[in-house]
Structures are given as C-alpha cells and as structure tokens.
Design a protein around this motif. Structure first.
Motif, mmCIF file in Angstrom:
data_model
loop_
_atom_site.group_PDB
_atom_site.id
_atom_site.type_symbol
_atom_site.label_atom_id
_atom_site.label_comp_id
_atom_site.label_asym_id
_atom_site.label_seq_id
_atom_site.Cartn_x
_atom_site.Cartn_y
_atom_site.Cartn_z
ATOM 1 N N ALA A 123 0.977 -1.153 -0.150
ATOM 2 C CA ALA A 123 -0.119 0.054 0.151
ATOM 3 C C ALA A 123 0.833 1.206 0.046
ATOM 4 N N ARG A 161 1.109 2.092 -4.081
ATOM 5 C CA ARG A 161 -0.185 2.850 -3.988
ATOM 6 C C ARG A 161 -1.021 2.416 -5.050
ATOM 7 N N GLU A 162 -1.458 3.319 -5.586
ATOM 8 C CA GLU A 162 -2.678 2.897 -6.777
ATOM 9 C C GLU A 162 -2.275 1.827 -7.825
ATOM 10 N N TRP A 209 -0.323 -0.648 -7.428
ATOM 11 C CA TRP A 209 -0.291 -1.885 -6.888
ATOM 12 C C TRP A 209 -1.578 -2.299 -6.279
ATOM 13 N N THR A 210 -2.783 -1.608 -6.653
ATOM 14 C CA THR A 210 -3.897 -2.038 -5.840
ATOM 15 C C THR A 210 -4.292 -3.398 -6.187
ATOM 16 N N TRP A 211 -3.636 -4.177 -7.339
ATOM 17 C CA TRP A 211 -4.514 -5.273 -7.774
ATOM 18 C C TRP A 211 -3.621 -6.116 -6.741
ATOM 19 N N LEU A 239 -2.606 -5.561 -3.701
ATOM 20 C CA LEU A 239 -3.128 -5.577 -2.479
ATOM 21 C C LEU A 239 -4.314 -6.265 -2.295
ATOM 22 N N ALA A 240 -5.415 -6.153 -3.309
ATOM 23 C CA ALA A 240 -6.434 -6.751 -3.247
ATOM 24 C C ALA A 240 -6.010 -8.433 -3.117
ATOM 25 N N LEU A 293 -7.612 4.492 -2.526
ATOM 26 C CA LEU A 293 -8.007 3.232 -2.282
ATOM 27 C C LEU A 293 -6.903 2.271 -1.524
ATOM 28 N N TRP A 294 -5.686 2.563 -1.742
ATOM 29 C CA TRP A 294 -4.734 1.753 -0.919
ATOM 30 C C TRP A 294 -4.761 2.004 0.365
ATOM 31 N N GLY A 305 -7.553 -0.246 1.732
ATOM 32 C CA GLY A 305 -7.003 -1.563 1.602
ATOM 33 C C GLY A 305 -6.061 -1.883 2.738
#
Length: 199
Positions: free
Chosen positions: A28, A32-33, A35-37, A39-40, A93-94, A97
């Motif tokens: 995160a 950040r954004e 690497w959101t995938w 993180l999910a 979003l991060w 998460g």
C-alpha cells in the motif's frame, strides 16, 4: 501445552498473518494505486486462509469502515494531504485496503490484545502516529498541519477507536466459538446446526 479452543482452530498461524499484513502495508505505502491489484490479492489470500471467512469479512468491513471514516474526516479537514488527490473516496484506495488489512490482523497476529484493551489503546496511540510518519517519509501522505499536531490527532483518535475494534473482534470470536462448539455437538447428536450470522 495450552489447551486448544475452538477459536484458535479458526485462526491460521499468527506469524503467517503478520507476514501477510506486512506485505499489505508495504504494498500500500510503496506501490499505492499502481499496486492496488496486488493489495487486493493479499487481502483475498488472508480471507482464503481464514476458516471463519464470514465472520472475518464482517470484522474487516466494520472496523475498516470506521477507520476509513476517520481518515476521510482527517483528509477533508486538511490534516492529511494526498498527491494525487483521491478520485473515488476521500482517501486513496490503497489506504482503504490498508485499513482492511489491519482489521484482518485483529483476530490473528494482534490477537493477544483482544483481552487487553487498555494496553491496546496506549499501544495504538503511540504506534499509529509512527506508522503515518513512516508513510509520510515514503511519500504516501503529507500533513496539512504541524507534524506534532497531526501526531496528537492521529494518536488520540486511534487510542479511542482501538477498544471499539477489539470489541468487534471479540464479538466475532464468541459467535465463531458458539458455532464451532455447536457443530461438534450437532455432529455427535445428529442435530442440525444453523450457520453463524454476521456480527
């Protein structure tokens, strides 16, 4: 040897949960954004490893919801400044998460705090500002107020919220314990046991 309780059987190894949460934190903060995938994926891995998935998901959603609300208020009020500015929520979003990942640690690697709300409150009041300061140094967030004031606000808010988080986790534990015990009793007697409801 410590006797095994139903809830300890519902948890996966604390060391593994600690590693998963550290992965969530660094993904995160550093990714950040973009690497959101990932993180999910780490959040999905946590739920996959949890035997009480329904209860765990409820704890994560409820506690993360409170945390996201807190950080949203701090963002809107100018305490937190994000660049680029968030587009979907008041926070990136991060960060949402990251809140989900923290909530997922409550019944696992942070489990020893469940029955120690005062210790947890003090620990959160100290460690939370340090975590945000670390994020600031890594470029994830800046403060719109003096650093000392941001630290006081963050520490005070976390010290107040931590006992609430623990209460939510303990309630989920009790429901999981009752269900686990009831399942065994039902298997022995041939009585059907209803599935647990969300906290």
């Amino acid at each position: 040897m410590t006797a095994e309780t139903p809830m300890t059987r519902l948890s996966y190894p604390k060391v593994l949960n600690f590693l998963v949460y550290q992965g969530i934190w660094f993904t995160a903060i550093l990714g950040r954004e973009p690497w959101t995938w990932l993180l999910a994926g780490l959040l999905a891995l946590h739920l996959t490893l949890s035997r009480d998935r329904r209860g765990e998901a409820a704890v994560m959603m409820l506690c993360a919801g409170m945390g996201i609300t807190l950080d949203s208020v701090l963002s809107v009020s100018g305490v937190f400044v994000f660049d680029p500015a968030p587009e979907v929520l008041a926070i990136p979003l991060w960060l949402a998460g990251l809140w989900l990942g923290f909530a997922g640690a409550l019944r696992n690697s942070l489990r020893y705090l469940l029955t120690r709300p005062r210790l947890a409150s003090v620990a959160a009041g100290i460690s939370a500002p340090l975590s945000y300061f670390a994020g600031m140094r890594m470029g994830a967030v800046t403060f719109g107020v003096e650093d000392w004031l941001a630290g006081l606000i963050i520490g005070g808010a976390w010290a107040c919220l931590m006992p609430v988080f623990l209460a939510v986790a303990r309630k989920a534990d009790r429901k999981a314990d009752r269900y686990e015990t009831g399942t065994k009793t039902g298997a022995e007697t041939g009585t059907a046991v209803p599935a647990p409801s969300a906290p």
